[in-house]
Enzyme design. Sequence first.
Site, mmCIF file in Angstrom:
data_model
loop_
_atom_site.group_PDB
_atom_site.id
_atom_site.type_symbol
_atom_site.label_atom_id
_atom_site.label_comp_id
_atom_site.label_asym_id
_atom_site.label_seq_id
_atom_site.Cartn_x
_atom_site.Cartn_y
_atom_site.Cartn_z
ATOM 1 N N VAL A 1 -32.943 98.540 -14.350
ATOM 2 C CA VAL A 1 -33.467 98.359 -12.978
ATOM 3 C C VAL A 1 -34.779 97.565 -13.011
ATOM 4 C CG1 VAL A 1 -32.360 100.471 -12.150
ATOM 5 C CG2 VAL A 1 -34.689 100.592 -13.077
ATOM 6 N N ASP A 2 -35.134 97.034 -14.230
ATOM 7 C CA ASP A 2 -36.467 96.426 -14.391
ATOM 8 C C ASP A 2 -36.532 94.945 -14.009
ATOM 9 O OD1 ASP A 2 -35.892 96.623 -17.986
ATOM 10 O OD2 ASP A 2 -35.323 95.027 -16.590
ATOM 11 N N HIS B 1 -27.236 99.405 -11.426
ATOM 12 C CA HIS B 1 -28.027 100.557 -10.956
ATOM 13 C C HIS B 1 -29.184 100.147 -10.053
ATOM 14 C CE1 HIS B 1 -26.500 102.908 -14.725
ATOM 15 N NE2 HIS B 1 -25.587 102.797 -13.784
ATOM 16 N N GLY C 1 -27.882 97.826 -26.445
ATOM 17 C CA GLY C 1 -29.025 98.656 -26.063
ATOM 18 C C GLY C 1 -28.691 99.724 -25.056
HETATM 19 C C1 BV8 Z 1 -21.732 108.603 -9.856
HETATM 20 C C2 BV8 Z 1 -31.235 104.475 -12.129
HETATM 21 C C3 BV8 Z 1 -20.421 109.799 -8.300
HETATM 22 C C4 BV8 Z 1 -32.277 105.410 -11.704
HETATM 23 C C5 BV8 Z 1 -29.629 105.670 -13.510
HETATM 24 C C6 BV8 Z 1 -22.213 115.865 -14.773
HETATM 25 C C7 BV8 Z 1 -23.173 116.251 -13.859
HETATM 26 C C8 BV8 Z 1 -23.712 115.342 -12.930
HETATM 27 C C9 BV8 Z 1 -23.254 114.026 -12.903
HETATM 28 C C10 BV8 Z 1 -22.300 113.660 -13.833
HETATM 29 C C11 BV8 Z 1 -21.783 114.559 -14.753
HETATM 30 N N1 BV8 Z 1 -20.882 113.879 -15.529
HETATM 31 C C12 BV8 Z 1 -20.820 112.596 -15.125
HETATM 32 C C13 BV8 Z 1 -21.652 112.453 -14.077
HETATM 33 C C14 BV8 Z 1 -21.858 111.233 -13.342
HETATM 34 C C15 BV8 Z 1 -23.220 110.642 -13.720
HETATM 35 C C16 BV8 Z 1 -23.359 110.523 -15.214
HETATM 36 O O1 BV8 Z 1 -22.749 109.676 -15.820
HETATM 37 N N2 BV8 Z 1 -24.177 111.419 -15.809
HETATM 38 C C17 BV8 Z 1 -24.315 111.384 -17.268
HETATM 39 C C18 BV8 Z 1 -25.786 111.566 -17.654
HETATM 40 C C19 BV8 Z 1 -23.438 112.498 -17.844
HETATM 41 N N3 BV8 Z 1 -23.196 109.325 -13.140
HETATM 42 C C20 BV8 Z 1 -23.639 109.170 -11.889
HETATM 43 O O2 BV8 Z 1 -24.116 110.063 -11.229
HETATM 44 C C21 BV8 Z 1 -23.426 107.787 -11.301
HETATM 45 N N4 BV8 Z 1 -22.870 107.950 -10.008
HETATM 46 O O3 BV8 Z 1 -20.995 108.897 -10.748
HETATM 47 O O4 BV8 Z 1 -21.539 108.954 -8.556
HETATM 48 C C22 BV8 Z 1 -19.787 109.196 -7.136
HETATM 49 C C23 BV8 Z 1 -18.563 108.543 -7.295
HETATM 50 C C24 BV8 Z 1 -17.971 108.002 -6.198
HETATM 51 C C25 BV8 Z 1 -18.591 108.100 -4.938
HETATM 52 C C26 BV8 Z 1 -19.826 108.754 -4.803
HETATM 53 C C27 BV8 Z 1 -20.428 109.288 -5.905
HETATM 54 C C28 BV8 Z 1 -24.774 107.093 -11.160
HETATM 55 C C29 BV8 Z 1 -25.268 106.724 -12.526
HETATM 56 C C30 BV8 Z 1 -26.553 105.906 -12.388
HETATM 57 C C31 BV8 Z 1 -27.726 106.818 -12.517
HETATM 58 N N5 BV8 Z 1 -28.938 106.000 -12.481
HETATM 59 N N6 BV8 Z 1 -30.742 104.951 -13.407
HETATM 60 C C32 BV8 Z 1 -33.504 105.275 -12.566
HETATM 61 O O5 BV8 Z 1 -33.525 104.412 -13.464
HETATM 62 O O6 BV8 Z 1 -34.431 106.046 -12.305
HETATM 63 S S1 BV8 Z 1 -29.109 106.112 -15.043
HETATM 64 C C33 BV8 Z 1 -30.134 105.566 -16.304
HETATM 65 O O7 BV8 Z 1 -29.313 105.681 -17.471
HETATM 66 C C34 BV8 Z 1 -30.548 104.097 -16.298
HETATM 67 O O8 BV8 Z 1 -30.001 103.325 -15.261
HETATM 68 C C35 BV8 Z 1 -30.021 103.579 -17.619
HETATM 69 O O9 BV8 Z 1 -29.749 102.252 -17.585
HETATM 70 C C36 BV8 Z 1 -28.816 104.401 -17.734
HETATM 71 C C37 BV8 Z 1 -28.141 104.402 -19.062
HETATM 72 O O10 BV8 Z 1 -29.101 104.697 -20.048
HETATM 73 P P1 BV8 Z 1 -29.288 103.547 -21.174
HETATM 74 O O11 BV8 Z 1 -29.562 102.268 -20.486
HETATM 75 O O12 BV8 Z 1 -28.122 103.590 -22.086
HETATM 76 O O13 BV8 Z 1 -30.613 103.998 -21.884
HETATM 77 P P2 BV8 Z 1 -30.746 105.133 -22.995
HETATM 78 O O14 BV8 Z 1 -32.192 105.445 -23.129
HETATM 79 O O15 BV8 Z 1 -29.768 106.232 -22.710
HETATM 80 O O16 BV8 Z 1 -30.248 104.423 -24.329
HETATM 81 C C38 BV8 Z 1 -31.017 103.373 -24.871
HETATM 82 C C39 BV8 Z 1 -30.243 102.869 -26.068
HETATM 83 O O17 BV8 Z 1 -30.932 101.720 -26.581
HETATM 84 C C40 BV8 Z 1 -30.158 103.878 -27.206
HETATM 85 O O18 BV8 Z 1 -28.815 103.939 -27.650
HETATM 86 C C41 BV8 Z 1 -31.060 103.279 -28.289
HETATM 87 O O19 BV8 Z 1 -30.557 103.523 -29.589
HETATM 88 C C42 BV8 Z 1 -30.980 101.819 -27.979
HETATM 89 N N7 BV8 Z 1 -32.137 101.018 -28.408
HETATM 90 C C43 BV8 Z 1 -33.431 101.405 -28.549
HETATM 91 N N8 BV8 Z 1 -34.179 100.340 -28.944
HETATM 92 C C44 BV8 Z 1 -33.333 99.276 -29.036
HETATM 93 C C45 BV8 Z 1 -32.036 99.702 -28.699
HETATM 94 N N9 BV8 Z 1 -30.981 98.874 -28.712
HETATM 95 C C46 BV8 Z 1 -31.189 97.598 -29.058
HETATM 96 N N10 BV8 Z 1 -32.414 97.103 -29.389
HETATM 97 C C47 BV8 Z 1 -33.497 97.915 -29.399
HETATM 98 N N11 BV8 Z 1 -34.702 97.419 -29.728
#
Ligand code: BV8
Length: 270
Positions: free
Chosen positions: A99-100, A115, A211
Site C-alpha cells: 500500500v506504500d 490492497h 517478498g
Molecule cells: C477478504 C492492507 C472477505 C491494510 C492488508 C480467518 C480469520 C479472518 C480472516 C481470514 C481468515 N482466513 C482467511 C481470512 C481472510 C483474510 C486473510 O487472508 N487472513 C490471513 C491473515 C489468514 N483476508 C482478508 O480479510 C481479505 N479480504 O478475504 O474479505 C470477503 C470476501 C468477499 C466479499 C467480502 C469480504 C483482505 C486481505 C487484505 C488485508 N489487508 N493490508 C494495511 O496494510 O494496513 S494485509 C497485509 O498483508 C498487507 O497488505 C501485506 O501486503 C499483506 C501480505 O503480507 P506480505 O506482503 O506477504 O508481508 P509479510 O510481512 O507477511 O511477508 C514479508 C515477506 O518478505 C516475508 O516472507 C519475508 O521473508 C520477505 N522478505 C523480507 N525481506 C525481504 C523479503 N523478500 C525479499 N527481499 C527482502 N529484502
Amino acid sequence: MKDFVELLLKAKSVSILTGAGVSAESGIPTFRGKDGLWNKYDPTELATLYAFEEDPLRVWKWYLWRMRLIASARPNAGHRAIAEMEKLFPKFLLITQNVDGLHKRAGSRKLVELHGNIFEGKCRSCGKHYSEEELSRIFPLADKNYLRELSEEEFKERILNGLKERELPECLICGSLVGPGVVWFGESLPENALSQAFKAAENCDVFFSVGTSALVQPAASLPLIAKRQGAILVEINPEETPISSYCDFTFRAPSSEVLSEIVLRLKEQR
Ligand code: BV8
Ligand code: ZN
C-alpha cells in the site's frame, strides 16, 4: 540463474506478485518478519473496520505513523528492476499487495494495487473514494509532504499525543469519518484489480512471487493458479513460504539483488 534467464527470455507474458518484502530494503518494516509491524500490533486489532469504528483515533494514529515512514522512504533497486521488466515483455502485469506506492514512484505503470494505497482515503459509509490530494484537503495532517517534514519528536507531540478526534477527516458527501484507502481484513478487494490479477495469473508463462509470505488471501492463491495452468513459478524471498514447494525456481536472497541481476542478464541477451 543462467538456466532460469534462458527460459525467461522465451516468455511472452510475465506476472509478478509483490509483498512487503520488496519494500523492506527501503526501510519500511514488513508485517510478519522479526522486526515486523504485526509483532508490535495485532493486525485484527488495527487493520479492520471494527477497530476503526471502535477507536478511529487509534487506527488513524497507526496509519499516520506508517505514512510518515513511507513518505520519507525511496524506491529501491528491486522496485526499479521491476519497472524495467515491464518494458521487456509483450505482456506484463505487476500485482502488488503493498500500500506504500513505491512501485509507482519507481516508474511501474502496468500494475494493480490489490490492497489499496495508504495515502488515499475511503468513506466506508457511502463508499466515496478520496485520492491522495483529496484526502490531504480534508485531512492536512495526512499530507505526504507535511509528514515527511515532521521530526520524530514533532510527530510524537503533534500526532501521537496531540491528535484530537475532531481533527479526523469527515466525508464531504455523508459526513461520516473517512478512513485510510487500504483494504482491511474482512473487506473485499477492489474488483477491477482482482479480476486483472486473476486473468494475469491464468494466462502468464512465468509468475514471480516476490517478498511475500503468501499467507493473505485471496492474493496468496495467485501463484498456485499460475502454477496449475502451467506457468513457471518463481519465488524470490530469503525465507521459505507455504508456496516454496510448488516453485520451479527459488532465489533465497533479497529481492533488490536478485531482480537487478535478472534484468541485467535479460538486457545483455536481448
Ligand atoms: C477478504 C492492507 C472477505 C491494510 C492488508 C480467518 C480469520 C479472518 C480472516 C481470514 C481468515 N482466513 C482467511 C481470512 C481472510 C483474510 C486473510 O487472508 N487472513 C490471513 C491473515 C489468514 N483476508 C482478508 O480479510 C481479505 N479480504 O478475504 O474479505 C470477503 C470476501 C468477499 C466479499 C467480502 C469480504 C483482505 C486481505 C487484505 C488485508 N489487508 N493490508 C494495511 O496494510 O494496513 S494485509 C497485509 O498483508 C498487507 O497488505 C501485506 O501486503 C499483506 C501480505 O503480507 P506480505 O506482503 O506477504 O508481508 P509479510 O510481512 O507477511 O511477508 C514479508 C515477506 O518478505 C516475508 O516472507 C519475508 O521473508 C520477505 N522478505 C523480507 N525481506 C525481504 C523479503 N523478500 C525479499 N527481499 C527482502 N529484502
Ligand atoms: Zn461518505
